[in-house]
Design a protein around this motif. Structure first.
Motif, PDB file in Angstrom:
ATOM      1  N   MET A  93       5.974   8.783 -11.964  1.00  0.00           N
ATOM      2  CA  MET A  93       4.622   8.772 -11.404  1.00  0.00           C
ATOM      3  C   MET A  93       4.206  10.146 -10.886  1.00  0.00           C
ATOM      4  O   MET A  93       3.046  10.529 -11.022  1.00  0.00           O
ATOM      5  N   THR A  94       5.145  10.880 -10.318  1.00  0.00           N
ATOM      6  CA  THR A  94       4.815  12.218  -9.829  1.00  0.00           C
ATOM      7  C   THR A  94       4.481  13.142 -10.993  1.00  0.00           C
ATOM      8  O   THR A  94       3.434  13.806 -10.990  1.00  0.00           O
ATOM      9  N   VAL A  95       5.339  13.182 -11.987  1.00  0.00           N
ATOM     10  CA  VAL A  95       5.100  14.049 -13.152  1.00  0.00           C
ATOM     11  C   VAL A  95       3.841  13.599 -13.887  1.00  0.00           C
ATOM     12  O   VAL A  95       2.995  14.423 -14.255  1.00  0.00           O
ATOM     13  N   GLY A  96       3.699  12.293 -14.087  1.00  0.00           N
ATOM     14  CA  GLY A  96       2.516  11.777 -14.771  1.00  0.00           C
ATOM     15  C   GLY A  96       1.232  12.075 -14.028  1.00  0.00           C
ATOM     16  O   GLY A  96       0.210  12.403 -14.633  1.00  0.00           O
ATOM     17  N   PHE A 106       0.812  -1.210   0.000  1.00  0.00           N
ATOM     18  CA  PHE A 106       0.000   0.000   0.000  1.00  0.00           C
ATOM     19  C   PHE A 106       0.849   1.266   0.000  1.00  0.00           C
ATOM     20  O   PHE A 106       0.327   2.357  -0.175  1.00  0.00           O
ATOM     21  N   LEU A 107       2.152   1.144   0.178  1.00  0.00           N
ATOM     22  CA  LEU A 107       3.044   2.297   0.110  1.00  0.00           C
ATOM     23  C   LEU A 107       3.730   2.414  -1.245  1.00  0.00           C
ATOM     24  O   LEU A 107       4.592   3.256  -1.430  1.00  0.00           O
ATOM     25  N   ASP A 108       3.373   1.550  -2.170  1.00  0.00           N
ATOM     26  CA  ASP A 108       4.014   1.531  -3.473  1.00  0.00           C
ATOM     27  C   ASP A 108       3.806   2.855  -4.212  1.00  0.00           C
ATOM     28  O   ASP A 108       2.746   3.480  -4.102  1.00  0.00           O
ATOM     29  N   VAL A 109       4.808   3.278  -4.968  1.00  0.00           N
ATOM     30  CA  VAL A 109       4.746   4.554  -5.686  1.00  0.00           C
ATOM     31  C   VAL A 109       3.586   4.605  -6.665  1.00  0.00           C
ATOM     32  O   VAL A 109       3.082   5.681  -6.973  1.00  0.00           O
ATOM     33  N   PHE A 110       3.130   3.461  -7.130  1.00  0.00           N
ATOM     34  CA  PHE A 110       2.033   3.442  -8.093  1.00  0.00           C
ATOM     35  C   PHE A 110       0.694   3.785  -7.445  1.00  0.00           C
ATOM     36  O   PHE A 110      -0.258   4.129  -8.137  1.00  0.00           O
ATOM     37  N   TYR A 111       0.599   3.667  -6.135  1.00  0.00           N
ATOM     38  CA  TYR A 111      -0.643   3.972  -5.431  1.00  0.00           C
ATOM     39  C   TYR A 111      -0.559   5.303  -4.685  1.00  0.00           C
ATOM     40  O   TYR A 111      -1.455   6.135  -4.800  1.00  0.00           O
ATOM     41  N   ILE A 112       0.491   5.466  -3.930  1.00  0.00           N
ATOM     42  CA  ILE A 112       0.561   6.593  -3.005  1.00  0.00           C
ATOM     43  C   ILE A 112       0.716   7.932  -3.727  1.00  0.00           C
ATOM     44  O   ILE A 112       0.141   8.934  -3.309  1.00  0.00           O
ATOM     45  N   ILE A 113       1.466   7.955  -4.814  1.00  0.00           N
ATOM     46  CA  ILE A 113       1.679   9.236  -5.520  1.00  0.00           C
ATOM     47  C   ILE A 113       0.389   9.751  -6.152  1.00  0.00           C
ATOM     48  O   ILE A 113       0.008  10.901  -5.905  1.00  0.00           O
ATOM     49  N   LEU A 152      -5.374  14.217  -3.563  1.00  0.00           N
ATOM     50  CA  LEU A 152      -5.669  14.878  -2.288  1.00  0.00           C
ATOM     51  C   LEU A 152      -4.989  16.246  -2.182  1.00  0.00           C
ATOM     52  O   LEU A 152      -4.986  16.852  -1.111  1.00  0.00           O
ATOM     53  N   GLU A 153      -4.399  16.701  -3.279  1.00  0.00           N
ATOM     54  CA  GLU A 153      -3.775  18.021  -3.396  1.00  0.00           C
ATOM     55  C   GLU A 153      -2.614  18.231  -2.430  1.00  0.00           C
ATOM     56  O   GLU A 153      -2.409  19.318  -1.900  1.00  0.00           O
ATOM     57  N   MET A 154      -1.834  17.182  -2.227  1.00  0.00           N
ATOM     58  CA  MET A 154      -0.614  17.300  -1.435  1.00  0.00           C
ATOM     59  C   MET A 154       0.501  17.813  -2.345  1.00  0.00           C
ATOM     60  O   MET A 154       0.392  17.769  -3.569  1.00  0.00           O
ATOM     61  N   SER A 155       1.579  18.262  -1.750  1.00  0.00           N
ATOM     62  CA  SER A 155       2.724  18.744  -2.513  1.00  0.00           C
ATOM     63  C   SER A 155       3.320  17.600  -3.339  1.00  0.00           C
ATOM     64  O   SER A 155       3.681  16.562  -2.782  1.00  0.00           O
ATOM     65  N   PRO A 156       3.437  17.773  -4.669  1.00  0.00           N
ATOM     66  CA  PRO A 156       3.991  16.697  -5.507  1.00  0.00           C
ATOM     67  C   PRO A 156       5.410  16.298  -5.096  1.00  0.00           C
ATOM     68  O   PRO A 156       5.739  15.110  -5.088  1.00  0.00           O
ATOM     69  N   VAL A 157       6.240  17.276  -4.756  1.00  0.00           N
ATOM     70  CA  VAL A 157       7.615  16.974  -4.352  1.00  0.00           C
ATOM     71  C   VAL A 157       7.617  16.166  -3.056  1.00  0.00           C
ATOM     72  O   VAL A 157       8.297  15.142  -2.933  1.00  0.00           O
TER      73      VAL A 157
END
Length: 136
Positions: free
Chosen positions: A122-125, A3-10, A16-21
């Motif tokens: 994933m962040t940019v996408g 559940f912490l995988d980058v494919f889900y959490i990002i 949820l409008e959190m900071s992308p960085v």
């Protein structure tokens, strides 16, 4: 910790409008810490896994293990590390690479490189891709 995988959490963090960085760094660290834990405790995990498989009477590798072995034998650790987060998940991929005989240092290095790449993509996408989806 799938559940912490980058494919889900990002993507969830971006929705949820959190900071992308911040969410990219948190997702990377969450995954990388699991890689480090598996590398540090590999021997104990391997022994526990073997005992568990013996109790269940499993002698054949699972479908996931078969797919991982195929990629491993055909392409090696670098390609396995780059593809595996999307196929197996980072934690399972690190454990599989260790079970297939890679050194701890190489697994940590290549999984770290892979996680940096996937976290960035994933962040940019998510930032640029999710802005085109109209939510109800």
């Amino acid at each position: 910790m799938p559940f912490l995988d980058v494919f889900y959490i990002i993507p969830i963090g971006i929705v949820l409008e959190m900071s992308p960085v911040a969410i990219g760094i948190i997702a990377f660290l969450g995954n990388f810490i699991m890689v480090l834990v598996f590398a540090m405790f590999f021997r104990q995990i391997s022994e526990w896994r073997n005992k568990r498989r013996e109790k269940k009477g499993k002698s054949k590798p699972s479908k996931r293990e078969t797919r991982a072995r195929y990629i491993w034998e055909k392409y090696g650790l670098p390609v396995f590390a780059l593809l595996s987060p999307s196929l197996l998940g980072t934690d399972i991929a690190a454990l599989t690479a260790l079970l297939l005989g890679s050194s701890k240092v190489r697994v940590i290095t290549w999984m770290g490189i892979s996680l940096i790449l996937w976290s960035f993509l994933m962040t940019v996408g998510s930032v640029y891709g999710l802005q085109y989806i109209t939510w109800i």
